[in-house]
Design a protein around this motif. Structure first.
Motif, PDB file in Angstrom:
ATOM      1  N   UNK A 209       1.117  -1.026   0.263  1.00  0.00           N
ATOM      2  CA  UNK A 209       0.390  -0.322   0.296  1.00  0.00           C
ATOM      3  C   UNK A 209       0.739   1.122   0.118  1.00  0.00           C
ATOM      4  N   UNK A 210       2.268   0.937   0.250  1.00  0.00           N
ATOM      5  CA  UNK A 210       3.226   1.850  -0.061  1.00  0.00           C
ATOM      6  C   UNK A 210       3.765   2.611  -1.390  1.00  0.00           C
ATOM      7  N   UNK A 211       3.803   2.053  -1.793  1.00  0.00           N
ATOM      8  CA  UNK A 211       4.396   2.250  -3.163  1.00  0.00           C
ATOM      9  C   UNK A 211       4.264   3.156  -4.307  1.00  0.00           C
ATOM     10  N   UNK A 212       2.458   3.725  -4.264  1.00  0.00           N
ATOM     11  CA  UNK A 212       1.696   5.063  -4.760  1.00  0.00           C
ATOM     12  C   UNK A 212       1.902   5.360  -3.955  1.00  0.00           C
ATOM     13  N   UNK A 213       2.399   6.082  -2.855  1.00  0.00           N
ATOM     14  CA  UNK A 213       2.488   6.977  -1.555  1.00  0.00           C
ATOM     15  C   UNK A 213       3.172   7.859  -2.850  1.00  0.00           C
ATOM     16  N   UNK A 214       1.933   9.353  -2.422  1.00  0.00           N
ATOM     17  CA  UNK A 214       3.425  10.109  -3.012  1.00  0.00           C
ATOM     18  C   UNK A 214       4.660  10.873  -2.518  1.00  0.00           C
ATOM     19  N   UNK A 215       4.821  10.286  -0.823  1.00  0.00           N
ATOM     20  CA  UNK A 215       6.688  10.574  -1.156  1.00  0.00           C
ATOM     21  C   UNK A 215       7.536   9.179  -2.003  1.00  0.00           C
ATOM     22  N   UNK A 216       7.072   8.154  -1.601  1.00  0.00           N
ATOM     23  CA  UNK A 216       7.425   7.821  -2.468  1.00  0.00           C
ATOM     24  C   UNK A 216       8.036   7.006  -3.836  1.00  0.00           C
ATOM     25  N   UNK A 217       6.243   7.735  -4.620  1.00  0.00           N
ATOM     26  CA  UNK A 217       6.804   8.279  -6.028  1.00  0.00           C
ATOM     27  C   UNK A 217       7.922   9.414  -6.075  1.00  0.00           C
ATOM     28  N   UNK A 218       8.084  10.304  -5.170  1.00  0.00           N
ATOM     29  CA  UNK A 218       8.818  11.935  -5.430  1.00  0.00           C
ATOM     30  C   UNK A 218      10.352  11.003  -5.165  1.00  0.00           C
TER      31      UNK A 218
END
Length: 341
Positions: free
Chosen positions: A45-54
């Motif tokens: 569930x964390x992969x598409x988090x904004x911080x992870x994308x950045x």
């Protein structure tokens, strides 16, 4: 019409060849990218988090910058194993110069930052120039030369710092270069995009880019055509050194200190992997930097996915190695089909 003029009118990329292996490799890249993204987004569930994308885009930007320089060297028929060590050296030189000037001058910060950045880029330029001159004038293998400069450069970085991080840089450098964001994205991403677009233009629209293809494709034919081999070989290594140094500067601003352990073997191996997976032939003469940039993004996403899925870090290099072997095998398959025609 002279042979040199003919080269200036059209790219020296191989024409009429069987590129099945290369097309398969490049065609598989976006498919693999989508598979990794879709699979990881379902499992974590964390992969598409904004911080992870950045974070993914930032790390992909660093790798893409180095891989662009590495790709130019490989397209010309060489290798640059020193890029990871140059990242560390540029970090140390930039931090030390800024810290010394901040103490002696006391300001303004802009002057300290500019001189520090120039010093860092200069260190990469010097290593690249040395590599290029050894390869072009002494006729030493690029693999051997850059293996030696990798060791020497890493040693210089450790000697300058004694293994201790260097602090004392202006806060404005850290805030405005390392941590500043524009439209929600770090500055490093925009710098990487600018470099990728510039190098794509160089490859397609300039004599330098066309001559680099000619040198990597068939150096003897390039000599007969009047291509200045030495100058352009040196140019590819200088580009690689400067791009690696720029990543060292950006990483220094991000972490807030100059470190002789930045970069290292991992970044060197990943830059070669990105180039190979992105369609650059290890025998030279073939490859586009924009595809290499996509390969850098793929490798970064893959690494991030493996971390999120808690895959043992000791197993992760196996995935990278298998992908590299597949890419090289497809390139060799293409070569063999071409020679059998």
């Amino acid at each position: 019409m002279s042979a040199t003029a003919s080269l200036s009118r059209r790219p020296a990329t191989p024409q009429g060849r069987d590129h099945l292996g290369r097309l398969l490799r490049i065609g598989l890249l976006p498919v693999l990218l989508l598979v990794v993204v879709a699979g990881t987004s379902l499992l974590s569930p964390y992969f598409l988090g904004w911080m992870n994308i950045v974070n993914i885009l930032r790390m992909a930007a660093f790798l893409a910058i180095i891989a662009c320089g590495q790709a130019m060297v490989i397209v010309a028929g060489g290798f640059d194993l020193s890029v990871g060590a140059v990242v560390a050296l540029a970090s140390v030189v930039t931090a030390k110069v800024m810290a010394a000037l901040a103490t002696s001058l006391g300001g303004p910060d802009i002057l300290v930052v500019v001189l520090g950045v120039l010093a860092g880029l200069g260190s990469g330029f010097a290593v690249g120039l040395f590599n290029g001159l050894c390869v072009s004038r002494l006729k030493v293998s690029g693999f051997v030369v850059t293996l030696g400069t990798m060791s020497a450069t890493a040693g210089i970085g450790l000697l300058l710092t004694n293994g201790i991080p260097v602090y004392g840089m202006p806060k404005s450098f850290i805030q405005n270069v390392g941590r500043l964001q524009f439209l929600g994205l770090p500055i490093a991403i925009y710098i990487a995009l600018a470099i990728i677009l510039a190098m794509a233009f160089v490859q397609r629209r300039t004599l330098f880019g066309r001559y680099v293809y000619a040198i990597g494709g068939n150096q003897e034919a390039a000599v007969v055509s009047g291509v200045p081999i030495r100058r352009h070989l040196v140019g590819t290594y200088v580009l690689s050194g400067v791009f690696a140094a720029s990543v060292g500067i950006l990483l220094t601003a991000l972490v807030g200190s100059g470190q002789a352990t930045l970069g290292g073997d991992a970044m060197m191996l990943q830059s070669i992997a990105a180039a190979v997976i992105g369609g650059v032939s290890l025998r030279g003469g073939i490859g586009r930097v924009e595809v290499v940039a996509v390969a850098a993004l793929f490798l970064t996403i893959l690494s991030n996915a493996l971390n999120l899925l808690r895959i043992d870090s000791r197993l992760q290099p196996i995935f990278l190695g298998l992908i590299m072997v597949l890419a090289v095998a497809l390139d060799e398959y293409s070569r063999r089909r071409m020679s059998s025609v």
